[in-house]
Design an enzyme around this catalytic site. Structure first.
Site, PDB file in Angstrom:
ATOM      1  N   ILE A 134       0.816  -1.217   0.000  1.00 28.09           N
ATOM      2  CA  ILE A 134       0.000   0.000   0.000  1.00 28.09           C
ATOM      3  C   ILE A 134       0.845   1.261   0.000  1.00 28.09           C
ATOM      4  O   ILE A 134       0.344   2.338  -0.344  1.00 28.09           O
ATOM      5  CB  ILE A 134      -0.991  -0.008   1.204  1.00 28.09           C
ATOM      6  N   TYR A 135       2.120   1.177   0.319  1.00 25.38           N
ATOM      7  CA  TYR A 135       2.951   2.390   0.294  1.00 25.38           C
ATOM      8  C   TYR A 135       3.206   2.858  -1.151  1.00 25.38           C
ATOM      9  O   TYR A 135       3.672   3.971  -1.369  1.00 25.38           O
ATOM     10  CB  TYR A 135       4.288   2.190   1.026  1.00 25.38           C
ATOM     11  N   GLY A 136       2.918   1.970  -2.110  1.00 24.84           N
ATOM     12  CA  GLY A 136       3.023   2.383  -3.506  1.00 24.84           C
ATOM     13  C   GLY A 136       4.436   2.610  -3.990  1.00 24.84           C
ATOM     14  O   GLY A 136       4.640   3.245  -5.028  1.00 24.84           O
TER      15      GLY A 136
END
Ligand SMILES: NC(=O)c1ccc[n+]([C@@H]2O[C@H](COP(=O)([O-])OP(=O)(O)OC[C@H]3O[C@@H](n4cnc5c(N)ncnc54)[C@H](OP(=O)(O)O)[C@@H]3O)[C@@H](O)[C@H]2O)c1
Length: 329
Positions: free
Chosen positions: A50-52
């Site tokens: 999710i930190y991308g």
């Protein structure tokens, strides 16, 4: 006595006591930060789908030239992948450019159902303008951050977390990850999961600092052989905890910076700590851990009950954890 440089997981593996955090580490900076950290004493990286930025984290690992077996890599199962852990894991492995993880943790105890994605953007990656997700505070919509028609986060509270954990156990048994754990789990949720787990989680990664010491959770995890990991040890973005007078006083007394006190606090209490920085001199200084006296630890351990209790990361979708009381203990 010098504080430990490593702790032992319940798998028998060793985990470095300090790891580099990568949340909100900007594209264009995180690659260099990871590579720099690994070349300057770190051997532990904390990543998440999710930190991308896992692709850049992977590039940083490669750039460092440090052999894979000398690096402890953690990543996290994102909420939308709870019904298909193997798929979520594969995305992370592909992005990081590795074929195994040292530790894989469930990012939260909430499943985001893609069925709620009526406002989903066509972008299948994280859609924020900065190219990284503000995991807790945003109400943005994307494939990884689905929303209901009314714009609220699409959390499926009927999802059975023991099924997610069963699949975590499967990827562990398949040898894709060397340890499995949790993040953001409170005691009531742990008690529930315990009824069905066949493998005890190796870690529980939670927000921890002197304003949120979570003593009761630490005791519960210690009793069950689960190692705690401290996220947001400096108070997250901008390191706001560094301006607390009691912390500055301890720092001055010990001839170190407030950041060093906040980081050392965890290692001195037997907890892994994950400070994030993309600034080279801070990356270096954050890896220095000093011994703290019993008196200093008592002060730090007591700040929350003396009125300083504060949680920094409170997502809009809610944790469902009954926060009001338990976290102050
Ligand atoms: N499992 C989860 O749900 C979860 C949630 C939150 C975080 N985490 C993990 O925990 C890591 C750390 O938490 P966090 O990123 O929230 O925040 P943090 O590590 O508490 O603080 C990061 C902030 O402090 C600054 N900073 C770092 N070292 C400093 C120093 N020595 N002096 C002054 N400022 C300093 C950084 O700026 P610069 O980068 O500009 O130096 C950044 O603004 C994350 O990156 C992530 O890996 C996990």
């Amino acid at each position: 006595m010098a504080p430990s440089t490593h702790f032992k997981l319940n798998t028998g593996a060793r985990i470095p006591a300090v790891g580099l955090g990568t949340w909100r580490s900007q594209p264009g900076q995180v690659r260099q930060a990871v590579s720099f950290a690994l070349k300057n004493g770190y051997s532990h990286i904390d990543a998440a789908l999710i930190y991308g930025n896992e692709h850049e984290v992977g590039q940083g690992i490669k750039d460092s030239g440090v052999p894979r077996e000398n690096i402890f890599i953690t990543s996290k199962l994102w909420n939308t992948h709870q019904p298909n852990v193997a798929e979520g894991l594969q995305k992370t492995l592909d992005a990081l450019g590795t074929d195994y993880l040292d530790l894989y943790v469930t990012q939260t105890s909430s499943f985001f159902s893609p069925l709620g994605q009526t406002q989903q953007s066509t972008n299948t990656t994280i859609s924020s303008s900065t190219g990284q997700s503000d995991l807790f505070l945003s109400n943005e919509s994307s494939a990884l951050l689905p929303v209901n028609p009314d714009g609220t986060r699409s959390v499926d509270r009927s999802w059975d977390q023991s099924e997610t954990w069963r699949q975590m156990e499967e990827v562990y048994k398949a040898g894709k990850v060397n340890a499995i754990g949790l993040a953001n789990w409170s005691i009531p949720y742990l008690e529930e999961l315990k009824k069905n787990w066949t493998i005890v989680p190796a870690v529980n990664q939670v927000e921890l600092h002197p304003f949120l010491p979570q003593h009761a959770l630490k005791e519960w995890c210690d009793e069950h052989g689960i190692l705690l990991e401290a996220y947001s040890p400096l108070g997250s973005e901008g390191a706001p905890l560094m301006s607390e007078p009691a912390i500055q006083e301890i720092a001055q007394k010990n001839g170190v910076s407030p950041a060093t006190v906040l980081i050392s606090y965890h290692v001195n209490r037997g907890v892994v700590v994950l400070p994030k920085s993309t600034t080279e001199n801070r990356i270096v200084s954050n890896s220095h851990v000093v011994p703290l006296s019993r008196g200093d630890m008592d002060v730090l351990n007591g700040l929350a009950v003396q009125g300083k209790a504060k949680r920094i990361n409170t997502p809009l979708f809610g944790w469902d954890l009954g926060f009001d009381d338990w976290y102050k203990q």
